[in-house]
Design an enzyme around this catalytic site. Structure first.
Site, PDB file in Angstrom:
ATOM      1  N   LYS A   1      71.167  54.420 126.166  1.00  0.00           N
ATOM      2  CA  LYS A   1      70.420  54.831 127.344  1.00  0.00           C
ATOM      3  C   LYS A   1      71.353  55.194 128.508  1.00  0.00           C
ATOM      4  O   LYS A   1      70.998  56.030 129.353  1.00  0.00           O
ATOM      5  CB  LYS A   1      69.418  53.741 127.742  1.00  0.00           C
ATOM      6  CG  LYS A   1      68.318  53.545 126.707  1.00  0.00           C
ATOM      7  CD  LYS A   1      67.611  54.863 126.362  1.00  0.00           C
ATOM      8  CE  LYS A   1      66.477  54.692 125.373  1.00  0.00           C
ATOM      9  NZ  LYS A   1      65.769  55.957 125.082  1.00  0.00           N
TER      10      LYS A   1
ATOM     11  N   TYR B   1      71.426  49.531 122.213  1.00  0.00           N
ATOM     12  CA  TYR B   1      70.351  50.264 122.876  1.00  0.00           C
ATOM     13  C   TYR B   1      70.764  50.641 124.300  1.00  0.00           C
ATOM     14  O   TYR B   1      70.574  51.792 124.728  1.00  0.00           O
ATOM     15  CB  TYR B   1      69.092  49.404 122.899  1.00  0.00           C
ATOM     16  CG  TYR B   1      67.929  50.001 123.642  1.00  0.00           C
ATOM     17  CD1 TYR B   1      67.132  50.974 123.049  1.00  0.00           C
ATOM     18  CD2 TYR B   1      67.604  49.586 124.932  1.00  0.00           C
ATOM     19  CE1 TYR B   1      66.053  51.526 123.728  1.00  0.00           C
ATOM     20  CE2 TYR B   1      66.532  50.126 125.617  1.00  0.00           C
ATOM     21  CZ  TYR B   1      65.753  51.094 125.010  1.00  0.00           C
ATOM     22  OH  TYR B   1      64.699  51.637 125.689  1.00  0.00           O
TER      23      TYR B   1
END
Length: 262
Positions: A162, A158
């Site tokens: 990002k 994740y």
């Protein structure tokens, strides 16, 4: 151009942060396209906005597919005549040690969080180039995260996505500025949504403990002393979508209540 004519697409806006963003933009005078993977959820949110007197329409689509973003834009133009702001909000999280991450899992999270953002940038930019808007500044706003500034353990994949969103935001800002398009990102912290409940539950499964333990643990890092709300994020996106932010581009600001100071 008056506020009443502005039109926004918000992906992943059937619930959570995306819903709060759509609601806030509607209050700001935008007509909003509620785009979500779950068509029923999207329509429920759009109906709620219409009941309050706002202009809203729902559309279903998978953000990992470029044709979905094209459909979102086409819906905005067909229903409201134009596009002014495109919010790439949709995203997913995975809670797992990097050593255990599978190729399929990596492909899935990058397809949604990174490729989904890229396709949104492309679809919005293509529509903006068709519009004769004079000096009007058009907006693309992307969802990054505090994990896009400093990576989190158990959220390695994740975090990587990002970081990638920040890179796309900077590059797109440089490429599109001459077309009077700004590209910025918002970086939430620990938000009280279903996603953080999922993160907490998965950490319990992986590391042991009791439900709520990890949300409470991370929440103690917040300088402001409380978990972030979706409205906290929406308020900042409202600024980015307004004319007050017309001279701001390529930025990825942390809206986290004071967890990280970089």
């Amino acid at each position: 151009m008056t506020p009443e004519t502005r039109v926004a697409v918000v992906t992943g806006s059937g619930q959570g942060i995306g819903k709060a963003i759509a609601e806030q933009l509607a209050e700001d005078g935008y007509a909003v396209v509620i785009a979500d993977f779950n068509g029923d959820t999207a329509e429920t949110t759009a109906a709620e906005l219409r009941e309050q007197g706002f202009k809203a329409v729902s559309v279903q689509g998978d953000v990992s597919k470029p044709e979905a973003h094209q459909h979102f834009v086409q819906t905005a133009v067909a229903e409201f005549g134009r596009l002014d702001t495109y919010v790439n909000n949709a995203g997913i999280a995975q809670i797992k040690l990097l050593k255990d991450q599978t190729p399929a899992e990596m492909q899935q999270i990058f397809a949604v969080n990174v490729f989904g953002t890229l396709y949104g940038i492309q679809a919005a930019a293509a529509q903006y180039e068709k519009q004769a808007d004079g000096d009007h500044i058009r907006k693309i706003i992307n969802a990054s995260s505090i994990a896009g500034h400093i990576a989190f353990d158990m959220l390695g994949a994740y975090s990587a996505t990002k970081f990638a969103v920040r890179g796309l935001t900077q590059a797109a800002a440089k490429e599109l500025g001459r077309h009077k398009i700004t590209v910025n990102a918002y970086c939430p912290g620990i938000v009280g949504t279903a996603m953080w409940e999922q993160i907490d539950n998965r950490m319990v499964e992986e590391l042991g403990g009791t439900p709520g333990q990890y949300l409470d643990q991370y929440s103690k890092l917040i300088t402001m002393g409380r978990v972030e709300t979706p409205l906290d994020v929406a308020n900042y996106v409202s600024y980015l979508a307004s004319t007050k932010a017309d001279y701001m581009t390529g930025q990825a600001v942390q809206i986290d209540g004071g967890i990280q100071f970089i």
